[in-house]
Design an enzyme around this catalytic site. Structure first.
Site, PDB file in Angstrom:
ATOM      1  N   HIS A 279     -11.446  89.389 -75.265  1.00  0.00           N
ATOM      2  CA  HIS A 279     -12.734  88.977 -75.837  1.00  0.00           C
ATOM      3  C   HIS A 279     -13.035  87.546 -75.400  1.00  0.00           C
ATOM      4  CE1 HIS A 279     -15.990  88.437 -78.706  1.00  0.00           C
ATOM      5  NE2 HIS A 279     -15.421  87.284 -79.045  1.00  0.00           N
TER       6      HIS A 279
ATOM      7  N   VAL B 251     -29.800 107.015 -55.167  1.00  0.00           N
ATOM      8  CA  VAL B 251     -29.061 105.751 -55.103  1.00  0.00           C
ATOM      9  C   VAL B 251     -29.620 104.803 -54.047  1.00  0.00           C
ATOM     10  CG1 VAL B 251     -26.796 104.720 -54.688  1.00  0.00           C
ATOM     11  CG2 VAL B 251     -26.968 106.896 -55.911  1.00  0.00           C
TER      12      VAL B 251
ATOM     13  N   GLY C 205     -38.039 109.277 -52.788  1.00  0.00           N
ATOM     14  CA  GLY C 205     -36.699 109.611 -53.254  1.00  0.00           C
ATOM     15  C   GLY C 205     -36.170 108.594 -54.248  1.00  0.00           C
TER      16      GLY C 205
ATOM     17  N   VAL D 199     -44.076 115.179 -52.475  1.00  0.00           N
ATOM     18  CA  VAL D 199     -44.745 114.582 -51.311  1.00  0.00           C
ATOM     19  C   VAL D 199     -45.241 115.693 -50.386  1.00  0.00           C
ATOM     20  CG1 VAL D 199     -44.409 113.152 -49.249  1.00  0.00           C
ATOM     21  CG2 VAL D 199     -43.415 112.448 -51.436  1.00  0.00           C
TER      22      VAL D 199
END
Length: 466
Positions: free
Chosen positions: A444, A183, A180, A237
């Protein structure tokens, strides 16, 4: 028998937040949790412990691979003490779950330890440490989810494991096979790759993170390959077999050939499924759908008017923050308020490094809906802040409506994107245009400048630093 205005079954992020909000709104509230600690999957065996290990393994990787280029020299070998690393993870979990205990006391919420099951629509039987029956005018089902598997795989929880076991291994795997490329598999795969394991990811689809924007999938795939992870895409699989300390996985590639993989651990990470075992929902007349989810209407109300359900046990993305939003939504609905949730604006995050985050529509979704859109993209390597820290992988991509310039989706991969995505969510909640974002001052040097530059790129291709 104790009586309550509201009883919440399950103490994960959805359940405990729902209980707190109910208590804040003046309801006498109880929460029922079958385990000895509060917090559910997220705090105990999910979000929090995995982030602790990701952080620890990131420190190790920085020390072994990047400190020298920063002029930091460490004499001798740098070693991993896995036992100590796992111990720190557990300390973080204990501190966090202890914080939930404090919140329950602070809000005068009664906590019951035991398995909560329906007797009928207003009575719950608790079996366990606090065995008894309680009554509640309204009930919230927040029982969450459990790891899924494939029908032919036997999870022995020793060598063939789920994410729960992967968070407390006693050794670093020599070769971790991950079934898999979503996440959970990618996050834990990165943890153990950093610590020295060989890692192979086997994914059925033709890309990792198949539900996210294709550009993010492609970029993160490059990062994993650069780290020498084997990424086996378009592989189905067929079998997982354990022989002693060895696990053999067979998978069919897109040419129809069967490929064999051998490792000492196999992490099965093929998603999660709603958890309703022992709930006895039928006793209350609550309907489940064919996927095992509790059916709810737009108010998150079940077919039984006084019973609601939230989080992983209902439809939608299985995300802790989605469950939290739903917990607050239900509490406020019960109190007669008119809350709302925009499910399109619930962000998704992958806590690998670089981090991956997204909100709104993907390019694939906009194309499928025949929406005319424009794209603004900006690479992290063009940022001064990214070069200063050495985090130059990734980009920010903004999708805006071609006619109105309204931002329709933001997709990013790079340093601190898990935090940066909140800017996109805020902008989209206020229906911002790409030009609106481009005209906001961004400090910045920061990583957030990439969002401004991507917005400039989407506004007549006006990016300044590429």
């Amino acid at each position: 028998m104790k009586s309550y205005d509201v009883a919440v079954i399950g103490s994960g992020p959805g359940g405990y937040v729902a209980a707190i909000r109910c208590a804040q709104l003046g309801m006498k509230t109880a929460i029922i949790e079958k385990y000895s600690t509060l917090g559910g999957t997220c705090l105990n065996v999910g979000c929090i412990p995995s982030k602790a290990l990701l952080s620890s393994s990131h420190h190790y990787e920085e020390a072994t691979k990047h400190f020298e280029e920063h002029g930091i020299e460490i004499p001798g070998d740098i070693k991993v003490n896995l036992e100590k690393m796992i111990g720190r993870k557990q300390a973080v979990v204990d501190q966090t779950t202890g914080g939930i205990d404090f919140l329950m006391k602070k809000n005068k919420i009664d906590v019951f330890e035991g398995l909560g099951s329906f007797v009928d629509a207003t009575h719950i039987k608790i079996e366990g440490k606090d065995a008894q029956e309680i009554e509640a005018k309204k009930i919230i089902i927040a029982t969450g989810s459990k790891p899924s598997t494939l029908p032919f795989i036997t999870l022995d929880k020793e060598r063939v494991i789920t994410s729960t076991e992967a968070l407390k291994l006693k050794e670093i795997p020599k070769h971790l096979i991950i079934i898999g490329g979503g996440v959970i598999g990618l996050e834990l795969g990165q943890v153990y790759r950093r610590l020295g394991a060989e890692v192979t990811v086997i994914e059925y689809m033709d890309r990792i993170l198949p539900t996210m924007d294709a550009g993010l999938s492609k970029e993160l795939n490059k990062v994993f390959k650069k780290a020498k992870c084997k990424m086996m895409l378009s592989h189905k699989v067929q079998s997982v077999e354990r022989k002693g300390d060895e696990v053999i996985v067979k998978a069919e590639n897109k040419k129809g050939e069967v490929v064999e993989f051998k490792g000492d651990y196999c992490l099965v990470s093929v998603g999660r499924k709603p958890y309703t075992a022992g709930l006895n929902a039928e006793a209350a007349g609550v309907k489940l759908n064919d996927r095992g989810q509790v059916e709810v209407n737009e108010h998150l109300q079940t077919n039984v008017s006084n019973i609601y359900a939230i989080g992983d046990v209902i439809k939608g993305a299985m995300l802790a923050h989605k469950a939290e939003e739903e917990g607050v939504f239900v509490a406020e609905t019960m109190a007669g308020q008119k809350p709302h949730i925009d499910y399109n604006l619930i962000p998704g995050v992958v806590y690998t490094w670089p981090e991956v985050a997204a909100v709104g529509k993907t390019e694939e979704e906009l194309k499928a809906d025949n929406v005319e859109y424009k794209v603004g993209q900006f690479p992290f390597r063009a940022l001064g802040r990214a070069r200063a820290s050495g985090d130059i992988d990734g980009f920010v991509k903004i999708l805006a409506d071609k006619k109105t310039d309204e931002v329709l989706g933001v997709h990013m991969i790079g340093a601190r994107c898990a935090d940066l995505i909140a800017e996109a969510v805020t902008a989209m909640e206020f229906r911002a245009s790409a030009e609106d974002i481009s005209r906001m001052s961004h400090a910045h040097p920061t990583f957030a400048e990439a969002v401004k530059e991507a917005a400039l790129a989407a506004t007549d291709d006006r990016a300044l630093h590429v």
